[in-house]
Design an enzyme around this catalytic site. Structure first.
Site: not given
Length: 453
Positions: A100, A242, A244, A246
Site C-alpha cells: 500500500s 496510492d 494499490d 484503494d
C-alpha cells in the site's frame, strides 16, 4: 535504544522489508497457512507493481499450491479489483500482494475472505494460529493444480462501475481530469476508466514499474506535481491514488489539495442525493461528514479504524455508503471495498450533475481543519502512551475503542498505534487551523515525551 522492527504481523496481514524480514520462506509459510485456513479452495491473487512483487507472488503461489489450492492469478491490478474478482469467481478467498502506502523497500500480503472482504479480527487470528502452529495441509505433487492466469480483471472492474453509474451526463464540455497514479496499480486502469466515463484525461505517473515518483501516501504534501499539473492544464479536478489504488485524494480546480478526508465527503454527498440511508466511517473521519449526513437526515455510525471494521458495520446497518478518512470510499453497489476507481466515478458524476466546482462544493459545508502527524514508536511503547493519555484526559469524553479519542470543547484529537507500521498516529480537528495545530502540538509533545521516557 531498541531497533525498529521491519516485520509487522497483525490482523491486517503481514508486512516487511524485502531482503531483511520478508523472506521467501516466510511468505510461503503464510500462503500455506491461508491455503489451509480456506480448506484448499480457490484463491484469487494479484499484486501491485513493486519491484519485489514477482518474487513475492512466486513464493505465495508455492505455498498455496502445496496446500492444495486452486490459484487464479489476475496479474498486476488494484487491491479493490482483487476483492471484486474474489466475488466474481466465487472464490474461497484472495491474497493481495501490496504494501500500500509503505515505502518501496516494503511488501506485504493482505488476506481476503470469500465475500471479498478482508478477514475479520477473529478470522485473522484463526489463520494466524495455523501459521504459528505450522499445521499446514500438504498435498502430493500429483494433486497440485496448474496456476490459472486470467486477463481482463480491470476491464471487469470498469464494466461494473459503468453498469451502476453509467457514463457522465452529456454536456457542452467534458470534464478535464489530471490523474496521478504514483506509477502504481491504478496506472493500468485509471486512465481507461476516466475515458470510459467520458472525461478528458491528462495522466502523470502512470508507468507501472514499481518506481515511486513521490511518497505513495496521497497526502497534500506529496501532491505538488499534481497541483501544478491541474493549474497548467486548467483541469476541473486532479485525482491521486496510492500504490494499490484503494485510496483517493483530490486536488481542486484551483490546484489546491483539499485533503483526503474530503474524498468520502464528496462521494457521500452524491450518493445520499440519490439514495437515503445510513453512512459508516471510522473514528478519524472529518466532522464535515456528519454535516453531510445531517443535511439528508441520515445517521452516521463511527467505527474503529480499518476497512474490515467499516465493512462489518456497513453490513450491520445496511449502509448506502461508507469509508475511511484516508481517502477510502466504499460504495457497496459497485464494490464492497475501499475503491479509488468507484470514488473517482462518484465525484465526477457529482461535478457533472451539479455543475459546481470542487471549491464551491467544499465551501458549501462548514470548514474544519484536520491535521495528521506520526511518530516512530516501538510497538512495546504504544500501550504506555495510550495509558498516559487516558490518565491525563480522564476529565473529558473519551472513546477508547481504537487508541484514545478525546472530545475537547474546541475540537477533538485521536492517538493510536498503526496496524501496518511501527508508528503512532496523532490527529486533531478544530474549526480553524490555528486551534487544530495548538491541540496537536500539545498532544504531540506529550506523546514524544512518553516515548522517550
Amino acid at each position: 535504544m531498541r531497533a525498529i522492527p521491519t516485520l509487522k504481523i497483525s490482523i491486517s496481514g503481514v508486512r516487511g522489508v524485502i531482503g531483511e524480514s520478508l523472506t521467501p520462506a516466510l511468505l510461503t509459510r503464510f500462503a500455506q497457512a491461508f491455503g489451509t485456513y480456506v480448506g484448499s479452495g480457490t484463491i484469487v491473487i494479484g499484486r501491485d507493481p513493486r519491484t519485489s512483487g514477482e518474487m513475492v507472488k512466486q513464493a505465495v503461489i508455492a505455498g498455496l499450491l502445496s496446500s492444495g489450492c486452486r490459484v487464479i492469478d489476475i496479474g498486476m491490478c488494484p487491491v479493490p479489483t482483487i476483492q471484486l474478482l474474489v466475488r466474481h469467481h466465487h472464490a474461497h478467498g484472495g491474497i493481495a500482494i501490496t504494501a500500500s502506502h509503505n515505502p518501496a523497500e516494503w511488501n506485504a500480503l493482505k488476506f481476503i475472505g470469500a465475500e471479498g472482504l478482508f478477514l475479520s479480527s477473529g478470522e485473522a487470528r484463526e489463520m494466524l494460529d495455523i501459521y504459528h502452529q505450522g499445521a499446514y495441509t500438504k498435498v502430493a505433487g500429483a494433486e497440485m493444480r496448474e496456476v490459472e492466469e486470467i486477463s481482463g480483471a480491470t476491464d471487469l472492474h470498469i464494466q461494473k462501475i459503468l453498469e451502476v453509474l453509467g457514463p457522465l451526463p452529456q454536456s457542452a464540455k467534458s470534464l478535464r481530469v489530471v490523474l496521478d497514479a504514483c506509477n502504481g496499480a491504478g496506472s493500468l486502469v485509471g486512465p481507461k476508466l476516466l475515458e470510459a466515463l467520458g472525461a478528458e484525461v491528462i495522466p502523470i505517473n502512470v508507468t507501472p514499474n514499481g518506481l515511486f515518483p513521490r511518497p505513495a501516501e496521497p497526502l497534500a504534501e506529496n501532491l505538488g506535481d499534481l497541483c501544478i499539473a491541474v493549474k497548467e492544464h486548467r483541469a476541473n479536478i486532479g485525482f491521486a491514488q496510492d500504490m494499490d489504488a484503494d485510496r483517493l485524494a483530490i486536488v481542486s480546480e484551483q490546484g489546491t489539495a483539499i485533503g483526503e478526508d474530503y474524498t468520502l465527503v464528496l462521494a457521500t454527498l452524491y450518493v445520499l442525493g440519490k439514495e437515503l440511508g445510513p453512512v459508516v466511517a471510522n473514528l478519524s473521519s472529518t466532522s464535515v461528514l456528519r454535516e453531510v449526513a445531517s443535511r439528508f437526515n441520515c445517521p452516521l455510525f463511527l467505527t474503529r479504524i480499518g476497512e474490515v471494521n467499516v465493512t462489518e458495520e456497513m453490513q450491520k446497518e445496511n449502509a448506502v455508503i461508507g469509508g475511511e478518512g484516508n481517502g477510502g470510499v466504499i460504495y457497496p453497489r459497485i464494490n464492497f471495498a475501499r475503491d479509488s476507481l468507484a470514488g473517482m466515478a462518484l465525484v465526477l458524476h457529482l461535478l457533472a450533475e451539479t455543475g459546481q466546482t470542487i471549491t464551491e462544493l467544499v465551501n458549501s459545508f462548514p470548514r474544519f481543519s484536520l491535521i495528521k502527524e506520526k511518530l516512530v514508536c516501538p510497538s512495546h511503547k504504544i500501550s504506555v502512551v495510550l495509558r498516559m493519555l487516558r490518565r491525563e484526559y480522564s476529565g473529558y469524553p473519551l472513546d477508547v475503542r481504537d487508541g484514545v479519542k478525546v472530545s475537547l470543547p474546541n475540537g477533538w484529537f485521536l492517538v493510536r498505534g498503526s496496524n501496518t507500521e511501527p508508528i503512532i498516529r496523532v490527529m486533531a480537528e478544530a474549526a480553524n487551523e490555528t486551534t487544530a495545530r495548538e491541540i496537536i502540538s500539545g498532544v504531540y509533545r506529550q506523546v514524544q515525551a512518553c516515548i522517550n521516557s
